[in-house]
Design a protein around this motif. Sequence first.
Motif, mmCIF file in Angstrom:
data_model
loop_
_atom_site.group_PDB
_atom_site.id
_atom_site.type_symbol
_atom_site.label_atom_id
_atom_site.label_comp_id
_atom_site.label_asym_id
_atom_site.label_seq_id
_atom_site.Cartn_x
_atom_site.Cartn_y
_atom_site.Cartn_z
ATOM 1 N N GLU A 1 -3.921 7.580 0.309
ATOM 2 C CA GLU A 1 -4.359 6.325 0.896
ATOM 3 C C GLU A 1 -4.938 5.435 -0.197
ATOM 4 O O GLU A 1 -5.501 5.911 -1.185
ATOM 5 N N THR B 1 -7.546 -1.775 1.372
ATOM 6 C CA THR B 1 -7.532 -1.542 2.812
ATOM 7 C C THR B 1 -8.342 -2.572 3.572
ATOM 8 O O THR B 1 -8.031 -2.888 4.717
ATOM 9 N N ILE C 1 -5.052 4.329 7.531
ATOM 10 C CA ILE C 1 -5.403 2.912 7.676
ATOM 11 C C ILE C 1 -4.165 2.051 7.535
ATOM 12 O O ILE C 1 -3.882 1.180 8.359
ATOM 13 N N THR C 2 -3.385 2.347 6.519
ATOM 14 C CA THR C 2 -2.160 1.593 6.320
ATOM 15 C C THR C 2 -1.256 1.723 7.538
ATOM 16 O O THR C 2 -0.685 0.748 8.027
ATOM 17 N N SER D 1 0.834 -1.192 0.000
ATOM 18 C CA SER D 1 0.000 0.000 0.000
ATOM 19 C C SER D 1 0.880 1.259 0.000
ATOM 20 O O SER D 1 0.623 2.220 -0.714
#
Lengths: 384, 106, 726, 207
Positions: free
Chosen positions: C485, C491, C398-399, C375
């Motif tokens: 993102e 995700t 999120i990553t 990611s």
Amino acid sequence: MAEIFTPQVVNLIVRGGLMIFVLLTTFAYLTYTERRILSFFQWRLGPNRVGPQGLLQPLADGVKTALKQEMVPRKADKVLYFLAPTLTLSASFTTFALIPVGEQVALSSVPVAILFFLGLSSMAAYGLILAGWSSQSKYPFLGSLRTCAQVISYELALGLCLLVPIMITGSLNINDFGMMYRSENWNWAYLVVLAPAAILFLISSLAETGRTPFDLPECEAEIVAGYHTEYSSMKYAMFPMGEYIAMVAMSAMVVHMLLGGYHMNLGFVDLTYWAGTWTAGPPEAWGWGAYGDAISLTGKGFSTTMTFIVKLFLLIFTFMWIRATFPRLRYDQLMRFGWKWLLPATLVLIFATAILTAIIGPVQAPAVDSAAQAAMEVTLNARH
Amino acid sequence: MIDMVVNSVWLAGLMFAIGTLGVMIHRHPVIIFMCIELMLNAANLALVAFNRHHFSPAWRTMDGQIYAFLIIVIAAAEVAVGLAIIVALFKHRTRVDIDEINFLKR
Amino acid sequence: MFGYAWLMIAFPLIGAAINGFLGKKINNKKISGWLGTAMLAGSFATALAVFFDYQSRGLQGAERFVEVPGWTWIAIQGMSERYLHIDFALLIDPLSVTMMLFITGISMLIHMYSTEYMSHDEGLPRFFTYLNLFVAMMLILILGANIPMMFVGWEGVGLCSYLLIGFWYRNMENAKCGMKAFITNRVGDFGILIGLFMIFQQFDAYFRMHGMTEASALDFKDILLNANAVLSVMSPADALFIALFLFLGACGKSAQFPLHIWLPDAMAGPTPVSALIHAATMVTSGVYMVTRLNPVFSANETSGFIVACIGAGTAFMAATIALTQNDIKKVLAYSTVSQLGYMFLACGVGAYWVAIFHVITHAFFKACLFLGSGSVIHGMHEEQDTRHMGGLAKYMPITYWTFVISTFAIAGIFPLAGFFSKDEILWQVAIWDSQFKGAASFLYWLALFTALMTAFYMGRVTWKTFLGKPRWTAEFKKKHHHPHESHLPMTIPLMVLATMAVISGAILFTPGWMTGGEPREPLAHFLDVSAGGPEGLMLYAGGTGAMDAQIHGEHAEPAHGEDAGHGAEEAQGDGHAAHHEPFMLLGGSVTSTEMIMAFGSVLIALIMLILSNRRYTGDYDPKKKAAQKAFGPLYAFSYNKWYIDEIYNNILVRPGVWLSSKAWQIFDVRLIDGIVNGVAKVLGALGELIRPVQTGFVRNYMLYLLAGAVMFMLINMWSYLLGGAS
Amino acid sequence: MDGQLLAWWVLAIVGSLSAVMMVLSRNPVHSVLYLVANFLTLVGIYFLLSAPMMAVVQFVVYAGAIMILFLFVVMFFMSPEARRWLRPEIKSQWVFGTLLTVMMLTVVYISLFTSGRVNQGELEMGRPTIAMAGAAENPREELGHPAGLGVRMFSYHALPFEIAGLLLLAALLGAVLVARDERSEGRQHLAHEFEKAEEAVAEEVQA
């Protein structure tokens, strides 16, 4: 020498003679019938002068042909020139020896009769080809080349059509085709493949015997009279003779294939032997002994033969009807039809038959093997 | 009946020899072809005779006849191709002589 | 019984077939990608069904090995009445059920991730073809009921790995990396082949001798059922060699010390591939194989010790290398090698189920880490160097959070998955009772030190990437301004995997000091017959009573264990408490010792994480090269990966190249070509000699033919007549 | 001598004579017809050897189909001027050919003769005759019965049968390809090749 003329041999000779006589008469009156029928179709009178309604016309024609002067081309290959019509005629006659006309009424019961039938029909073609070549003249030569190509092309479809009943009955014996029409064996689903097979057979037999609309070997407008242009007198008459008898034989084959042979099975009732119940008993009762078998047109034999003959004439009428109706094809049309339409169609039919027999099963007639065995005994026992 | 079977083998030998001779001496390719057919038929005859000779209730063999059938198949295929070749040759040369078909040497 | 289990393999195969043959026709990346994912979802659903079915049946003892018949694969009629008969069949047993569950599950997630990650790539259908094919092969590997099937899967995953490493084959470097992986694995295959042959030879001989005509020496079920009996009569040397050769194969596949060199290079492939194949699944097949054939390894303590040494050594070595790498995927790759070392360490000390436990937890957090790195790479537009990252947490929340969770998990922070599995390994090493007990304590300290380093380098890579000042290249800033993102398909797998990284450890195992009594170990119970070592095998060897007698000695009552599962529980439980006498810290009880050790390692890990945080955030600048200056040669040694590649190059590769070129010059050019050309020359001369015979006239040829035939006939007749006369 | 053997002798003599005449005949059409005659005698001999199916196949395939093809081809190209180029055969070929053929025949006959003598006792003693063979319970087991032949052909000899089918297909395609119309491209190319070859020959002859 005496043991040569055993009852069986005498039986064969008498039957053979009878058959030749009947066939010759049939030929004579078929010409008459055809002329009358054609004239009926074409709105004219036809032969009606000799005898009542012209019934003696064939006789007069025969006498006239026999008495005509015979001419042989100088450059002709003499031996072949004489051999050709004989070959055609004898092949046609022999063909008929293979076909049963009623129950127990047949000259022979060969286990591989159908293959013989095919072989003999190509033997007849030899006659036509050689006639054209031995005349050493352009038109007959062209006619014979046409015959040759035509016969080779249509023989394939002819043989493949015959495969359909062979696959259903599991036998190469024409007698066993009848077994298919016995009420205990009959299945209406057979018609799905048998009817088209018989119709395709009819079409290719038209080509094989050189009848309209496939009568290109003797196409008047292009090549005078084709392979028999140089023939005259009795030798000429042998060609139409062979042609007519071949036509009868082909019709008989169609009857055996589609119309139930000498059986009269109407689906709900089997009338095959209805006439036999009131005619006289077995031939032995007449006091002829073993020789009486020669004319066994009694009992079952009589009724079945009559049934067969009625159907046969129906078919022959169809042949004549076709002649009166259809125009002649062009040569390339003939070839294209034979190779690109007829042959694939018959192949499809064979696949269909295979599927059909796989689904409903072939005829399980116990007589299939016994008939073949009888024939085998003839061939095998004769050796001792 | 053994006579007939043995005699058939002799006849087969004779026919084969005649066919061989024909192949040797003829110039017309079609005739040569026919002689080859004769030789094949001689072989067939021998096979059928041998089959007849060896057939017995204990050993109901029909292999000889089946080989003969296969030979006929091969003969048919050969004729189809061979005659096609000859026809193709005819189309290009007015005269057909087996001795003239020797491009490979030239 | 479990016939529908074939669906599990069929689904990915169908997906591979469709994408492989029709992928170009379909020409739609969305369809191709989601088709592959859907197939894996089907596979996962089947795996779940098999699992619940298997559980609900409550199978006991030998019944727990269920063979699912397929079709006859190889049938060879031998000289004697026994003959080789190999079926293409599946073996459903605890081990394969465990493996297939997480393999199909993680594969599904990674497929889903790939639909987004690879969406800009032209070769997406090809990618999914390989990926699906890989999963099918992996399932054949773990589900195969016999050795040849396992080998098919073994080679199949190797092939897929090769294809995927070199996925971007237009770049020569990538293709070379693929070749390196393939060739290194061949060395391992040599080992495993010899090992398998030896197993076949030994077991077949035993079966023959005892007239066991039904048993097959290639069938896992037969091998395992008779393993104790066969191994008891086998010579120790044979057992040792079998184990060592098999372990060589495992080294190849699982990247252990002599053959570990291919795995870091395998990072040339797309990141999902690294996550799926080179972290979560394929590389664990070595551990699987060792566990599958665990009686062979348990038979001899020496072999176990060697396995443990190699494992611990590799773990240590890889951790040291990982300390200095700058490429984010390289760090993770060495971390994988290191964790695999842990697994083998567990295998070596006979704690097979712990190895499998670590395989599972590691699969979750390492897959999560790799996908997170993917990611990051995706967000940074193909930038992999951590020196040019920093400060990404703001843009990729999120990553960032999933990455941090996984980092904590791998570092072994309580109560994340890595804590349970890693600590259990350490504990098992500590309590290992064998003739190598003294050396084992050294291994323990080595492993503990490795855990320390693990926490540090993982912290290093995490903080370096996500925190601190942005150190993006000027080019990147100009083009993209800032990273972004990733989308949901990427995700979601991250979040799922992070969740699993949190909870999977606690679900599968809880040590005794937490429960306050007996440890809670559902995984160990489930794996009883497959990974229980010799004791586990006894579950079906002589019934539960016999086993209890063996273990407990004093109270051998048949009534004691009603079921085998309970017996296994006893066996495992006792393994913890009563029967081994491990070293005791602070003179306390076993429980307190375990607790103290666990807290110690967590403390160390926490300290390391905090240390690395201090070091790599704030005013950290890689251009200063502080570490390089501080450690000097040690840094260089680590940075250059212990110079192993260079050593191999000089010792093996160069002489090989030299030898082949010489062989080509001497044998090929001179000898073989010389012979061929010579023959041609001789024949040509002969042809010139005979040429006049060819007149070109067919009739002449016919004459020759006939003359030859007659000649043969004459010879034949001559000999015939002579023979007839005599 | 019974009727069967008499018939065999008649057929054999006619067949051999027609074979000889086929070789000696100068007219290809006559040759074809002599060969047909030979094949027809073979049909009879097959019947006598209790191979009715074989006989009929010989009749239909050889006499009926193959020979008509031959006749067609021969006639097609037998123009009146063809007689002119049909030169007599070369002497040497005659001499060597006859010599070798006679040698071959001698060898074959000597082998046959000796083997016949060797096996004569066996033949007369134990070998079951057809009279015994004829008594099969199932007529399909009879020698040469079409159904039995079919069963064997499609079971024991299925592979040769399939190969034969494939061969026929290949021959069909080959024949079409070789004898195709000149208008098609490939044929033109071939014709061109022929012309070039002939030109080369002509040049060589001149030089």
